[in-house]
Design a protein around this motif. Structure first.
Motif, mmCIF file in Angstrom:
data_model
loop_
_atom_site.group_PDB
_atom_site.id
_atom_site.type_symbol
_atom_site.label_atom_id
_atom_site.label_comp_id
_atom_site.label_asym_id
_atom_site.label_seq_id
_atom_site.Cartn_x
_atom_site.Cartn_y
_atom_site.Cartn_z
ATOM 1 N N GLY A 8 0.780 -1.227 0.000
ATOM 2 C CA GLY A 8 0.000 0.000 0.000
ATOM 3 C C GLY A 8 0.812 1.278 0.000
ATOM 4 N N GLY A 9 2.123 1.158 0.095
ATOM 5 C CA GLY A 9 2.945 2.354 0.068
ATOM 6 C C GLY A 9 2.975 2.979 -1.317
ATOM 7 N N GLY A 10 3.566 4.167 -1.387
ATOM 8 C CA GLY A 10 3.674 4.843 -2.667
ATOM 9 C C GLY A 10 3.999 6.303 -2.497
ATOM 10 N N LEU A 11 3.839 7.036 -3.571
ATOM 11 C CA LEU A 11 4.085 8.474 -3.600
ATOM 12 C C LEU A 11 2.759 9.201 -3.508
ATOM 13 N N VAL A 12 2.683 10.149 -2.592
ATOM 14 C CA VAL A 12 1.447 10.915 -2.405
ATOM 15 C C VAL A 12 1.806 12.361 -2.128
ATOM 16 N N GLN A 13 0.941 13.270 -2.522
ATOM 17 C CA GLN A 13 1.174 14.684 -2.270
ATOM 18 C C GLN A 13 0.840 15.039 -0.824
ATOM 19 N N PRO A 14 1.452 16.077 -0.296
ATOM 20 C CA PRO A 14 1.092 16.534 1.062
ATOM 21 C C PRO A 14 -0.414 16.766 1.169
ATOM 22 N N GLY A 15 -0.967 16.320 2.272
ATOM 23 C CA GLY A 15 -2.406 16.412 2.478
ATOM 24 C C GLY A 15 -3.170 15.205 1.976
ATOM 25 N N GLY A 16 -2.499 14.322 1.266
ATOM 26 C CA GLY A 16 -3.144 13.141 0.720
ATOM 27 C C GLY A 16 -3.269 12.005 1.718
ATOM 28 N N SER A 17 -3.768 10.869 1.215
ATOM 29 C CA SER A 17 -4.021 9.708 2.062
ATOM 30 C C SER A 17 -3.465 8.443 1.432
ATOM 31 N N LEU A 18 -3.128 7.515 2.283
ATOM 32 C CA LEU A 18 -2.738 6.170 1.886
ATOM 33 C C LEU A 18 -3.232 5.207 2.941
ATOM 34 N N THR A 19 -3.496 3.972 2.517
ATOM 35 C CA THR A 19 -3.815 2.911 3.459
ATOM 36 C C THR A 19 -2.807 1.789 3.293
ATOM 37 N N LEU A 20 -2.084 1.511 4.349
ATOM 38 C CA LEU A 20 -1.136 0.406 4.351
ATOM 39 C C LEU A 20 -1.811 -0.853 4.874
ATOM 40 N N SER A 21 -1.401 -1.985 4.355
ATOM 41 C CA SER A 21 -1.893 -3.287 4.809
ATOM 42 C C SER A 21 -0.726 -4.121 5.303
ATOM 43 N N LEU A 81 -3.373 0.415 8.266
ATOM 44 C CA LEU A 81 -3.028 1.719 8.801
ATOM 45 C C LEU A 81 -3.516 2.759 7.793
ATOM 46 N N GLN A 82 -4.614 3.410 8.144
ATOM 47 C CA GLN A 82 -5.157 4.478 7.313
ATOM 48 C C GLN A 82 -4.433 5.766 7.672
ATOM 49 N N MET A 83 -3.806 6.380 6.672
ATOM 50 C CA MET A 83 -3.009 7.575 6.912
ATOM 51 C C MET A 83 -3.616 8.740 6.145
ATOM 52 N N ASN A 84 -4.056 9.753 6.860
ATOM 53 C CA ASN A 84 -4.653 10.941 6.257
ATOM 54 C C ASN A 84 -3.793 12.165 6.551
ATOM 55 N N SER A 85 -4.057 13.230 5.812
ATOM 56 C CA SER A 85 -3.353 14.501 6.019
ATOM 57 C C SER A 85 -1.845 14.288 6.075
ATOM 58 N N LEU A 86 -1.343 13.554 5.130
ATOM 59 C CA LEU A 86 0.077 13.198 5.140
ATOM 60 C C LEU A 86 0.962 14.415 4.959
ATOM 61 N N LYS A 87 2.098 14.373 5.628
ATOM 62 C CA LYS A 87 3.076 15.457 5.611
ATOM 63 C C LYS A 87 4.406 14.931 5.068
ATOM 64 N N PRO A 88 5.243 15.807 4.544
ATOM 65 C CA PRO A 88 6.560 15.347 4.068
ATOM 66 C C PRO A 88 7.346 14.602 5.141
ATOM 67 N N GLU A 89 7.179 14.983 6.382
ATOM 68 C CA GLU A 89 7.915 14.309 7.467
ATOM 69 C C GLU A 89 7.390 12.903 7.761
ATOM 70 N N ASP A 90 6.304 12.496 7.110
ATOM 71 C CA ASP A 90 5.836 11.119 7.229
ATOM 72 C C ASP A 90 6.575 10.186 6.274
ATOM 73 N N THR A 91 7.403 10.752 5.414
ATOM 74 C CA THR A 91 8.163 9.946 4.465
ATOM 75 C C THR A 91 9.101 8.996 5.189
ATOM 76 N N ALA A 92 8.985 7.712 4.876
ATOM 77 C CA ALA A 92 9.789 6.689 5.546
ATOM 78 C C ALA A 92 9.438 5.326 4.954
ATOM 79 N N VAL A 93 10.211 4.332 5.322
ATOM 80 C CA VAL A 93 9.819 2.945 5.100
ATOM 81 C C VAL A 93 8.989 2.512 6.308
ATOM 82 N N TYR A 94 7.818 1.986 6.037
ATOM 83 C CA TYR A 94 6.901 1.568 7.096
ATOM 84 C C TYR A 94 6.942 0.048 7.230
ATOM 85 N N PHE A 95 7.073 -0.393 8.469
ATOM 86 C CA PHE A 95 7.152 -1.812 8.795
ATOM 87 C C PHE A 95 6.002 -2.181 9.726
#
Length: 127
Positions: A8-21, A81-95
């Motif tokens: 579920g990872g990827g590239l998203v613009q600031p303020g966007g959303s992603l859902t990780l599984s 993990l539903q991630m909303n209002s993403l910020k540049p500082e959320d950039t990382a590898v998620y485990f």
């Protein structure tokens, strides 16, 4: 084969959303607490959120509280993990990681108790 697989990872613009599984194979997640962690380049691994084997037990790091939501579907052996209002500082590898945990027991976002880890999925927040 016993393993956890994140997706579920990827590239998203600031303020966007992603859902990780986080999907488990080779074992059932029912009796496990699941934690989500992230690691940015040059930084230590950071705990983000966790959910107990009782799904009403959750915990969030202050940096993500109010923006991220963790949930689980034991029938699918998957934690989200539903991630909303993403910020540049959320950039990382998620485990994601799992640890056997009795019902009604709190979970923690320190890495040390977790004994099964996935390989990670990259999340990049950038315009």
């Amino acid at each position: 084969q016993v393993q956890l697989v994140e997706s579920g990872g990827g590239l998203v613009q600031p303020g966007g959303s992603l859902t990780l599984s986080c999907a488990a194979s080779g074992f059932s997640l029912d009796a496990y607490a699941i934690g989500w962690f992230r690691q940015a380049p040059g930084k230590e691994r950071e705990g983000v959120s966790c959910i107990g084997s009782s799904d009403w037990i959750t915990y969030y790091a202050a940096t993500v509280k109010g923006r991220f939501t963790i949930s689980r579907d034991n029938a699918k052996s998957t934690v989200y993990l539903q991630m909303n209002s993403l910020k540049p500082e959320d950039t990382a590898v998620y485990f994601c990681a799992a640890v056997p945990t009795p019902l009604f027991t709190v979970c923690v976002i320190a890495p040390s108790p977790y004994d099964r880890w996935g390989q990670g999925t990259q999340v990049t927040v950038s315009s």
